[in-house]
Design a protein around this motif. Sequence first.
Motif, mmCIF file in Angstrom:
data_model
loop_
_atom_site.group_PDB
_atom_site.id
_atom_site.type_symbol
_atom_site.label_atom_id
_atom_site.label_comp_id
_atom_site.label_asym_id
_atom_site.label_seq_id
_atom_site.Cartn_x
_atom_site.Cartn_y
_atom_site.Cartn_z
ATOM 1 N N MET A 88 -3.470 0.991 -3.604
ATOM 2 C CA MET A 88 -3.044 -0.402 -3.716
ATOM 3 C C MET A 88 -1.953 -0.497 -4.778
ATOM 4 O O MET A 88 -2.207 -0.220 -5.952
ATOM 5 N N ALA B 233 -8.433 4.666 5.859
ATOM 6 C CA ALA B 233 -8.333 3.488 4.992
ATOM 7 C C ALA B 233 -7.712 2.357 5.787
ATOM 8 O O ALA B 233 -6.576 2.483 6.264
ATOM 9 N N ASP B 234 -8.463 1.291 5.971
ATOM 10 C CA ASP B 234 -7.974 0.101 6.668
ATOM 11 C C ASP B 234 -7.807 -1.026 5.664
ATOM 12 O O ASP B 234 -8.778 -1.397 4.984
ATOM 13 N N TYR B 235 -6.604 -1.550 5.559
ATOM 14 C CA TYR B 235 -6.317 -2.705 4.716
ATOM 15 C C TYR B 235 -5.969 -3.885 5.607
ATOM 16 O O TYR B 235 -5.124 -3.766 6.511
ATOM 17 N N GLU B 236 -6.594 -5.026 5.328
ATOM 18 C CA GLU B 236 -6.300 -6.256 6.084
ATOM 19 C C GLU B 236 -6.094 -7.395 5.100
ATOM 20 O O GLU B 236 -6.899 -7.592 4.186
ATOM 21 N N GLY C 114 -13.139 -5.934 -1.433
ATOM 22 C CA GLY C 114 -12.044 -6.879 -1.275
ATOM 23 C C GLY C 114 -11.658 -7.533 -2.599
ATOM 24 O O GLY C 114 -12.408 -7.481 -3.583
ATOM 25 N N LEU D 231 -7.391 -9.718 0.376
ATOM 26 C CA LEU D 231 -7.315 -8.325 0.819
ATOM 27 C C LEU D 231 -8.714 -7.749 1.028
ATOM 28 O O LEU D 231 -9.559 -7.815 0.143
ATOM 29 N N THR D 232 -8.931 -7.181 2.209
ATOM 30 C CA THR D 232 -10.153 -6.453 2.504
ATOM 31 C C THR D 232 -9.791 -5.017 2.844
ATOM 32 O O THR D 232 -8.871 -4.772 3.629
ATOM 33 N N ALA D 233 -10.486 -4.072 2.241
ATOM 34 C CA ALA D 233 -10.257 -2.651 2.491
ATOM 35 C C ALA D 233 -11.538 -2.013 3.008
ATOM 36 O O ALA D 233 -12.629 -2.306 2.510
ATOM 37 N N ARG E 18 -1.838 -5.963 8.397
ATOM 38 C CA ARG E 18 -2.856 -4.912 8.340
ATOM 39 C C ARG E 18 -2.223 -3.544 8.550
ATOM 40 O O ARG E 18 -1.152 -3.418 9.134
ATOM 41 N N ARG F 28 -16.840 -1.206 2.353
ATOM 42 C CA ARG F 28 -15.824 -2.248 2.292
ATOM 43 C C ARG F 28 -15.817 -2.895 0.916
ATOM 44 O O ARG F 28 -16.859 -3.053 0.277
ATOM 45 N N VAL G 42 0.854 -1.180 0.000
ATOM 46 C CA VAL G 42 0.000 0.000 0.000
ATOM 47 C C VAL G 42 0.894 1.234 0.000
ATOM 48 O O VAL G 42 1.824 1.344 0.812
#
Length: 303
Positions: free
Chosen positions: A23, A123-126, A295, A133-135, A101, A293, A16
């Motif tokens: 991304m 912005a949370d990326y996991e 992904g 990938l989930t954003a 994350r 959300r 990121v």
Amino acid sequence: MGDAIELAAGDYRAAVGRRGAAMCRLAYGGQELIWRVPPDEPPPASHGLLLAPWPNRIRDGRYTFKGVERQLEVTEPRRGTALHGLAYAKPWLPVEIGSDRTRLTCELDGSDPGYPYRLELTADYELDAADGLTATLGARNTGDAPAPYGMGAHPFVSVAAPMDDAVLKLPASRRLPVDGRLLPSGAPEPVEGTEHDFRTPRPIGATAFDTAFTGLERDADGRAWTVVASGGTSVGVWGDASCGWLQVFSAEGLPEELNRRGLAVEPMTCPPDAFNSGTDLTVLEPGERTSSRFGIMRLAQAG
């Protein structure tokens, strides 16, 4: 990857960028699922960008909100539009960095031409070994007036040449007609019986996309899935229930090495020019929050 924030989980690797919280990479077992780009270079064709506080285009960069006309910067001169919001050009501050994350924040302080509203964006990326990938993109109105808002994301799924052979499944029953400036020219129309009906998976063939879709079919969790199968791998892109729209772009007109070598699959909360039409536009009252959300993951079965 330079100044990128790198994430790992199982066979997944992601990166990121700190500018625009973009991304830059998503790979599985060494295979790139989206275009891989250096985090310190402008991404081609808006790849990987987060699009807020509006996705897609605003006609002439002009809109009226609460009775006041506003003029945004026209960032797409050849079509005379304000394209893809403001957040992609901003620095984002990482406030959490872990192995799988990260969380980044960005402040819109009301100083941008035509958008005198204050928002705190997150912005949370996991990255998950099973789910990819989930954003989560969040927004909070930190000002003292209501603010118009929409969001989107702009990943290009990597497609092995030729794109014609890639198999596509789109969950959409309607498409938005547009004019020569790619701005809405009418109400959404059924895709049934047209070249844009990919509700049943089939090869893309010669179909060209720069198209907004709606009427999205969803799974039990409220997610609308687009699936691209190419080169023996299937990639799924999903948007949650807040993402009622999906823009698809088949990378026509890009430099030769990228031309029809990726399919942009863009979950959006509202359609193009929503600041003017009001369609699915979010109005954030002072202190109000919203989040969406999406992904991307490699699917076990190709095709």
